[in-house]
Enzyme design. Structure first.
Site, PDB file in Angstrom:
ATOM      1  N   LYS A 206       0.841  -1.197   0.000  1.00  0.00           N
ATOM      2  CA  LYS A 206       0.000   0.000   0.000  1.00  0.00           C
ATOM      3  C   LYS A 206       0.879   1.251   0.000  1.00  0.00           C
ATOM      4  CE  LYS A 206      -3.448   2.357   2.764  1.00  0.00           C
ATOM      5  NZ  LYS A 206      -4.200   2.367   4.002  1.00  0.00           N
ATOM      6  N   GLU A 212      11.045  -4.475   3.869  1.00  0.00           N
ATOM      7  CA  GLU A 212      11.144  -5.916   3.555  1.00  0.00           C
ATOM      8  C   GLU A 212      10.641  -6.191   2.141  1.00  0.00           C
ATOM      9  OE1 GLU A 212       9.826  -4.385   6.145  1.00  0.00           O
ATOM     10  OE2 GLU A 212       9.745  -5.647   7.936  1.00  0.00           O
ATOM     11  N   GLY A 267      -4.573  -1.845   5.307  1.00  0.00           N
ATOM     12  CA  GLY A 267      -3.819  -2.993   4.785  1.00  0.00           C
ATOM     13  C   GLY A 267      -4.427  -4.329   5.180  1.00  0.00           C
ATOM     14  N   ARG A 268      -4.778  -4.468   6.452  1.00  0.00           N
ATOM     15  CA  ARG A 268      -5.263  -5.774   6.918  1.00  0.00           C
ATOM     16  C   ARG A 268      -6.710  -6.052   6.507  1.00  0.00           C
ATOM     17  NH1 ARG A 268      -3.726  -2.407  10.825  1.00  0.00           N
ATOM     18  NH2 ARG A 268      -5.286  -1.479  12.221  1.00  0.00           N
ATOM     19  N   GLU A 353      -3.456  -6.297  15.397  1.00  0.00           N
ATOM     20  CA  GLU A 353      -2.970  -5.007  14.887  1.00  0.00           C
ATOM     21  C   GLU A 353      -4.084  -3.961  14.998  1.00  0.00           C
ATOM     22  OE1 GLU A 353       0.334  -4.615  11.734  1.00  0.00           O
ATOM     23  OE2 GLU A 353      -1.451  -4.065  10.621  1.00  0.00           O
ATOM     24  N   HIS A 384      -2.958 -32.656  19.524  1.00  0.00           N
ATOM     25  CA  HIS A 384      -1.790 -33.461  19.880  1.00  0.00           C
ATOM     26  C   HIS A 384      -0.610 -32.576  20.264  1.00  0.00           C
ATOM     27  CE1 HIS A 384      -3.765 -37.176  18.690  1.00  0.00           C
ATOM     28  NE2 HIS A 384      -4.362 -36.416  17.791  1.00  0.00           N
ATOM     29  N   LYS A 512      10.279  -0.406  13.648  1.00  0.00           N
ATOM     30  CA  LYS A 512      10.679  -0.179  12.246  1.00  0.00           C
ATOM     31  C   LYS A 512      11.749   0.901  12.179  1.00  0.00           C
ATOM     32  CE  LYS A 512       6.468  -0.833   9.463  1.00  0.00           C
ATOM     33  NZ  LYS A 512       5.465  -0.103   8.697  1.00  0.00           N
TER      34      LYS A 512
HETATM   35  O1  F6P Z   1       3.106  -4.211   9.846  1.00  0.00           O
HETATM   36  C1  F6P Z   1       2.723  -2.914   9.599  1.00  0.00           C
HETATM   37  C2  F6P Z   1       2.069  -2.751   8.268  1.00  0.00           C
HETATM   38  O2  F6P Z   1       1.961  -1.380   8.062  1.00  0.00           O
HETATM   39  C3  F6P Z   1       0.715  -3.422   8.145  1.00  0.00           C
HETATM   40  O3  F6P Z   1      -0.301  -2.686   8.701  1.00  0.00           O
HETATM   41  C4  F6P Z   1       0.602  -3.590   6.674  1.00  0.00           C
HETATM   42  O4  F6P Z   1      -0.381  -4.500   6.330  1.00  0.00           O
HETATM   43  C5  F6P Z   1       2.001  -4.054   6.343  1.00  0.00           C
HETATM   44  O5  F6P Z   1       2.827  -3.305   7.208  1.00  0.00           O
HETATM   45  C6  F6P Z   1       2.424  -3.881   4.924  1.00  0.00           C
HETATM   46  O6  F6P Z   1       2.350  -2.560   4.510  1.00  0.00           O
HETATM   47  P1  F6P Z   1       2.441  -2.145   2.977  1.00  0.00           P
HETATM   48  O7  F6P Z   1       1.296  -2.780   2.267  1.00  0.00           O
HETATM   49  O8  F6P Z   1       2.367  -0.670   2.970  1.00  0.00           O
HETATM   50  O9  F6P Z   1       3.749  -2.663   2.458  1.00  0.00           O
END
Ligand code: F6P
Length: 547
Positions: A206, A212, A267-268, A353, A384, A512
């Site tokens: 987003k 990452e 995002g979620r 979150e 189990h 972060k």
């Molecule tokens: O973990 C934090 C976060 O901002 C989440 O809320 C989000 O889903 C994820 O990182 C990925 O963010 P982006 O889609 O901006 O890469």
């Protein structure tokens, strides 16, 4: 702002909790033969049975009053109408607009956003059809056989969970893979068997700033260019889903290969948007629409059903009841359906979150316990592993059991065994078995008195452990859409009742920021003096091996 603890229903619930803790669910079942009918809700795709909670008629009346006094219905309207209920980020919360199947315009800042949503869906359809039909070609003219989605958190968990859940509905015209971890092992393992000529990457982010994801996307680009020897190959092998077009184009992705997202989609909660592109490619666009339709059906239930029969409202109230009033600290998600093996990971982000916070809307500290930690595993595997703890530890862990009447992959003799366990576990957790019964059973088995005295206390199960059971008819795009929306709305209602800003995630920022600084230090070898002695010692140890 009126603090929830000062509401009449809250006060009554606090004293009611002390009373009901003295009761046992098995007694409540004996007293009321209609308990199941009373405390279950039947919807088209599933049955929600919440009768195995430590609740009575009075509990439910008080909880419904709590929802009323918390203005849940008014807040629900605000969300669906696009009011900026994400107050700390000053944004609307409109993931429901992404799956809105009605024709009614939804005006946001003077614009009907249904139009934008429809345009985005059209673009997704065109693109996914093209890839699935082999019409989208790689740099050497070969059809795409593998799609790799690069994204993390909400840009990964939703689509991956759905892809896994609906595997049986895929015609495998394209293989879909997911890379979320910045640990190079994952991308290396995913790319190793693939042919760059036939791979399409979706960079899902987003913000298009997530380190990452950017790191993985750069590695993927290098991998492609080292095979094609041509930068122009990128346009044929990379698309992006983002609300940050500027960063995506600067990254090297063609503008026409960028799928829009909006800041009013968290995002979620974004799998219904173009973040769901890998789902559409895997299953076909029509199936993706069925997923949206399932969610829309649940939205309709949420909006139009009285609170006392409203499944997400009831589940939210029960979570508040179990955690805030009865003191549970965690909640298990236990699917008895292999398809749902990623559900608990998905719900971990969705709920924790969203509501894992300790400050109320007005910025003041919250005095009560808010949401539980969410964890879980497929039911049978869990049985189990950790069910011992669920049955006999001193900590009560409310659990959601999710199973299906019909298996999507019927294999003779398996489903009955699975479902027998599914039904047995919630009964055992609720009923337990007392020492008198344990002793009688051991005696009936001819055990000696010495043996009985030694073992009996260890075999006692106190029971009285709350569970909800969601019994799906069958996992399908539609029923899965409804299930996910059920949890999304549960999380929303929970947030309203607890006065939590459910749609921001400031808690992920601190770590972060520090990681960015440390990464700089690792690459220059210059440590700042800001660290505590532990962090400095750890980094020094690491660097002594990497130098
Ligand atoms: O973990 C934090 C976060 O901002 C989440 O809320 C989000 O889903 C994820 O990182 C990925 O963010 P982006 O889609 O901006 O890469």
């Amino acid at each position: 702002m009126q603090n929830r603890t000062s509401l009449p229903s809250w006060k009554k619930l606090t004293s009611h909790a002390d009373e009901i803790k003295q009761q046992h669910m098995s007694e409540l079942f004996k007293q009321d033969p209609k308990r199941f009918e009373k405390f279950s809700i039947q919807l088209a795709p599933f049955l929600v049975d919440y009768s195995k909670n430590l609740i009575s008629d009075s509990t439910m009346d008080l909880l419904i009053n709590l929802a009323i006094e918390s203005d849940v219905e008014a807040w629900r309207e605000k969300m669906f109408n696009g009011e900026k209920i994400n107050r700390t980020e000053d944004r609307a919360v409109l993931h429901t607009a992404l799956r809105n199947r009605s024709e009614t315009p939804l005006i946001l800042e003077g614009k009907d956003i249904n139009v934008d949503v429809q345009l985005a869906l059209d673009k997704m359809k065109k693109f996914s059809d093209k890839v699935r039909q082999g019409l989208w070609k790689g740099y050497s003219g070969k059809r795409i056989t593998d799609v790799v989605n690069i994204g993390v958190g909400g840009s990964n968990l939703g689509p991956q969970m759905v892809t896994e859940a609906l595997k049986q509905y895929s015609d495998n015209s394209v293989n879909v893979h997911y890379v979320s971890n910045v640990d190079g092992t994952q991308i290396a393992n995913v790319l190793r068997p693939l042919n760059p000529e036939k791979v399409l990457f979706i960079v899902s982010s987003k913000t298009f700033t997530t380190t990452e994801t950017m790191t993985n996307a750069k590695t993927a680009m290098k991998w492609l260019v080292s095979s094609s020897f041509d930068q122009s190959a990128i346009a044929k092998h990379f698309v992006a889903v983002s609300s940050n077009k500027k960063n995506a184009t600067e990254f090297g992705i063609d503008e026409e290969n960028i799928f829009d997202m909006w800041d009013w989609v968290g995002g979620r909660f974004s799998l219904w948007s173009a973040i769901g592109l890998p789902i559409a490619i895997d299953l076909g666009f029509e199936r993706f629409i069925e997923l949206l339709e399932g969610a829309y059906e649940l939205d309709q239930h949420f909006c139009n059903t009285p609170l006392e029969e409203n499944a997400p409202v009831i589940l939210a109230l029960l979570s508040v009841w179990n955690c805030t009033f009865l003191g549970a600290q965690s909640q298990a998600i236990l699917p008895y359906d292999q398809s749902l093996h990623m559900l608990s990971a998905y719900l971990q982000q969705a709920e924790m979150e969203s509501n894992g916070k300790s400050v109320a809307w007005d910025g003041k500290s919250i005095s009560y316990s808010t949401v539980p930690s969410i964890w879980g595993e497929l039911g049978i595997n869990g049985q189990h592993a950790f069910y011992q703890y669920l049955h006999q530890s001193n900590n009560v862990v409310p659990a959601d059991f999710i199973g299906s009447v019909e298996s999507v992959t019927p294999v003779q003799g398996h489903h009955e065994t699975l479902m027998a366990n599914f039904f047995a576990q919630t009964q055992a957790l609720m009923q337990g078995v007392d020492e008198t019964q344990v002793r009688a059973d051991l005696k009936a088995k001819g055990r000696t008195q010495d043996y009985i005295d030694k073992v009996a206390p260890h075999k006692v199960h106190k029971g009285n452990r709350p569970t909800n059971t969601i019994l799906m008819k069958r996992i399908s795009p539609r029923s899965l859409g409804s299930l996910i929306a059920l949890y999304e709305h549960k999380i929303f209602v929970q947030g309203i009742i607890l006065q939590i800003c459910s749609f921001d995630q400031w808690g992920v920022e601190l770590g972060k920021g520090l990681a960015n600084n440390i990464q700089e230090e690792l690459s220059t070898g210059q440590l700042s003096e800001q660290h505590d002695s532990s962090t400095t010692g750890l980094i020094n140890f690491y660097q002594s091996y990497t130098k």
